[in-house]
Design an enzyme around this catalytic site. Sequence first.
Site, short mmCIF file in Angstrom:
data_model
loop_
_atom_site.label_atom_id
_atom_site.label_comp_id
_atom_site.label_asym_id
_atom_site.label_seq_id
_atom_site.Cartn_x
_atom_site.Cartn_y
_atom_site.Cartn_z
N GLU A 125 0.86 -1.19 0.00
CA GLU A 125 0.00 0.00 0.00
C GLU A 125 0.89 1.23 0.00
O GLU A 125 2.01 1.17 0.52
CB GLU A 125 -0.86 0.03 1.28
CG GLU A 125 -1.86 -1.09 1.34
CD GLU A 125 -2.45 -1.25 2.75
OE1 GLU A 125 -2.44 -0.29 3.53
OE2 GLU A 125 -2.91 -2.36 3.05
N LYS A 127 2.27 4.53 1.40
CA LYS A 127 2.30 5.08 2.75
C LYS A 127 1.92 6.56 2.65
O LYS A 127 2.67 7.38 2.14
CB LYS A 127 3.70 4.93 3.35
CG LYS A 127 3.77 5.32 4.80
CD LYS A 127 5.10 4.92 5.38
CE LYS A 127 5.14 5.13 6.88
NZ LYS A 127 4.95 6.51 7.30
N ASP A 129 1.22 10.26 3.70
CA ASP A 129 1.84 11.14 4.68
C ASP A 129 0.77 12.01 5.35
O ASP A 129 0.50 13.12 4.91
CB ASP A 129 2.88 12.01 3.97
CG ASP A 129 3.97 12.45 4.92
OD1 ASP A 129 4.09 11.86 6.00
OD2 ASP A 129 4.70 13.39 4.58
N TYR A 236 -7.30 1.79 5.86
CA TYR A 236 -6.43 0.66 5.56
C TYR A 236 -6.48 -0.49 6.57
O TYR A 236 -5.90 -1.53 6.34
CB TYR A 236 -4.98 1.10 5.30
CG TYR A 236 -4.37 2.04 6.34
CD1 TYR A 236 -4.11 1.62 7.64
CD2 TYR A 236 -4.04 3.34 5.99
CE1 TYR A 236 -3.54 2.47 8.56
CE2 TYR A 236 -3.47 4.20 6.92
CZ TYR A 236 -3.22 3.77 8.20
OH TYR A 236 -2.67 4.61 9.12
N LYS A 340 10.60 3.01 2.93
CA LYS A 340 10.52 4.46 2.68
C LYS A 340 11.34 4.87 1.47
O LYS A 340 12.34 4.23 1.13
CB LYS A 340 11.05 5.22 3.90
CG LYS A 340 10.37 4.85 5.20
CD LYS A 340 9.29 5.80 5.56
CE LYS A 340 9.86 7.07 6.06
NZ LYS A 340 9.38 7.49 7.34
N CYS A 434 10.80 43.65 19.93
CA CYS A 434 10.67 43.55 18.48
C CYS A 434 11.96 44.05 17.82
O CYS A 434 12.41 45.15 18.13
CB CYS A 434 9.48 44.40 18.02
SG CYS A 434 9.41 44.57 16.23
N CYS A 437 11.14 47.58 15.99
CA CYS A 437 10.79 48.84 16.65
C CYS A 437 11.23 48.89 18.11
O CYS A 437 11.13 49.93 18.75
CB CYS A 437 9.28 49.08 16.56
SG CYS A 437 8.33 47.95 17.58
N CYS A 452 4.66 41.38 17.90
CA CYS A 452 4.84 42.78 18.23
C CYS A 452 3.46 43.41 18.10
O CYS A 452 2.79 43.22 17.09
CB CYS A 452 5.81 43.43 17.23
SG CYS A 452 5.84 45.22 17.39
N CYS A 457 4.67 50.04 14.54
CA CYS A 457 5.95 49.37 14.26
C CYS A 457 6.25 49.46 12.76
O CYS A 457 5.41 49.12 11.93
CB CYS A 457 5.88 47.90 14.69
SG CYS A 457 7.28 46.92 14.10
S1 IVH Z 1 -0.54 0.31 8.71
C1 IVH Z 1 0.25 -1.92 12.53
N1 IVH Z 1 -0.89 1.37 6.32
O1 IVH Z 1 2.34 5.25 8.79
C2 IVH Z 1 -0.11 -1.22 11.29
N2 IVH Z 1 0.02 2.75 8.03
O2 IVH Z 1 4.91 4.78 10.16
C3 IVH Z 1 0.32 0.19 11.26
N3 IVH Z 1 0.48 5.07 7.35
O3 IVH Z 1 1.10 5.27 12.08
C4 IVH Z 1 -0.22 1.06 10.25
N4 IVH Z 1 -0.21 4.86 5.26
O4 IVH Z 1 -0.09 6.73 10.32
C5 IVH Z 1 -0.46 1.58 7.59
N5 IVH Z 1 -1.26 2.20 4.19
C6 IVH Z 1 -0.86 2.39 5.44
C7 IVH Z 1 -0.36 3.64 5.87
C8 IVH Z 1 0.08 3.78 7.19
C9 IVH Z 1 0.29 5.69 6.16
C10 IVH Z 1 1.06 5.72 8.54
C11 IVH Z 1 0.27 5.48 9.82
C12 IVH Z 1 1.25 4.82 10.75
C13 IVH Z 1 2.56 5.26 10.19
C14 IVH Z 1 3.66 4.30 10.58
#
Ligand code: IVH
Length: 699
Positions: A125, A127, A129, A236, A340, A434, A437, A452, A457
Amino acid sequence: MQTYPTMSPTQTQRAKELRQLLQKASYEYYVLDSPTLEDSVYDRFYRELQDLEAQDPELITPDSPTQRVGERPATQFYAVEHRIPLYSLENAFDIPELQQWQERWLRQAKTLGIKPPDAPEYVCELKIDGSALALTYEDGILVRGVTRGDGTRGEDITQNVRTIRSIPLKLQGNFPPVVEVRGEAFLGLQVFAELNQQRQETGEYQFANPRNAAAGTLRQLDAQAVAERRLDFFAYTLHLPEDLSGNLSINLTNNPLVDSQPVSQWESLEFLKKLGFRVNPHAQLCADLTAVAEYYQQWDSKRRDLAYMTDGVVVKLDSFTLQTQLGFTQKFPRWAIALKYPAEEAPSICLGITIQVGRTGALTPVAELTPVALAGTTVSRATLHNGDRIAELDLRVGDTVIVRKAGEIIPEVVQVLPELRPADTQPFAMPNHCPACGSIVVKPLTEVVTRCVNSSCPAILQGSILHWASRDAMDINGLGEKLVQQLVSQKLVESIADLYELTETQLASLDRFGQKSAQKLIAAIITSKSQPWARVLYGLGIRHVGSVNAKAIVQKFPHLDQLAAARISDIAGIYGIGEEIAQSTHTWFSLPTNQSLISRLAQLGLNLGSTEPVATPSISNTNITGKVFVITGTLPNRSRPEVKAMIEAQGGKVTDSVSKKTNYLVVGAEAGSKLTKAENLGIPCLSEAELIALISKNS
Ligand code: IVH
């Protein structure tokens, strides 16, 4: 006691039908990304439901679409224990580390006496942000939304969670009596960019990245403000009653069993979709690590075309049996890992910390750095936002720091390496005075910003004048930073209004300023007097009033006098304008200094609107109205803002990234990935000339 007229069964029935219709339309719009109802039609039905509910509050159900934004802002959030902890994930940074992880879990399985399948499958999946959320549904109704917190305790932010349109208030289909759904709340890149743009316009500090913006938004006390931020959500993880049993207050006996109960992560994602959640469409079931590696590599470049930010891939063993057998370490599941992407980060040295004073008086500390190349640019300064952030990082001048920059995102210091700290460094303290000023600054206990508050100012005045002259405000060409600095320091300008009384002789006396440029500038200043009232309002620099809000406000108050006399509730009644904006606008007009400024502006002949009723155009350009455009590349004759304004003037919308919702891509020279994406999605492309033809055809 208040009594309500008893509603006839037909009204109860009608409310139910409207709820279902609106829920379906909202699901199609926000989850499936394929709208079926026109916005105006949706609004009509929504208002009908609102009216019915106002007549008989008994008709209101917790899953009614009208309940997304609560009435009262919360005063604080409450900590709640998670029924099942939210673990975080171990990180891997390359394929060899991923292979080591596989070897590790296989060894672990052996030690535990588990015979792993010959070819264990993985779910990959993206990840996302953002910020993790845990949502509880009882009898199909959303009853609680909690932040991750420290993993065992989070904050109950249900009121805010309800405002996220892709989170269903009521589950669909055959749902279990209780479920906990987890996923990521996030801000799309476009919403993030717009938010930062607006924050810049309103003088608030900018969020460094969408994650901070999402987390900050979720913790706002005013749900109305959260709704305005347009958060999104991908689900997820699914926890069914048996995971939760033992921790539940409700009785699970006699509850219908869920059919086709998922036994794997892949099936869970399908199940989540059936319940009505938005699930990221790019998840993939992979037969082995080679397929996982391919997925990871493929998304390393494709992720740049996504409308949201992803910083890696989450790899999960698909089988729930295997997941349960492997279990967790102290911090992480053994059955999942985050793979990552190398972040655009680099070490640098903090040479100094300078303080900038903005037009709202906010003192923003900035780290001056040894230059580093990051994300295609050279970075030598990074915002530190505020004093609290510096204390959190324990940043000191001389420290080696890690700087991060990604795409359009502003550079930030993400880490300090105390091991490399030189001797004799001192913790940094925000100044008490500040720097512009010299007056004492204030920092309310509940805020992170130091300000400030001296209304005269010079830094605040300078910032206000630059804002007044800026492109989206009065658009006064030639009134740049250096010149404004001179005008202010020589006391030629002590308020915005003074600009209009400047003489050529005064200007010509300034450093490197000839007769010709003086004439030109005076002409530009005079021309600005006829700028529309919406620009004047934006230019006044009222906190929280950005250029978009200003346009909405002048629609309701076509003359300044009407706005000056308005009550907070009248202003807050405008669609898209929250309590915060209404409050600050009202306060601004109540201050005597501002009142005398506007009477001077009126005397000077600025355009403060009209009291004549505004005629709404009866014919709209059906080629453009309601259509979504994206502009890419360099156009031959017009700038992008110009083209954007032309489209918007005809009721069209211009967004930054191509999606299924895009109707046209306007293409200029050297168009990049947006063009490829539009072609893949089969979105029609227009040249500048074709766009102009389309606009003129029907207007
Ligand atoms: S699974 C035990 N799936 O990444 C399972 N996490 O670094 C844990 N996150 O705290 C989470 N996309 O906030 C999972 N497809 C995804 C995700 C995901 C983003 C975030 C989530 C987690 C953090 C961990």
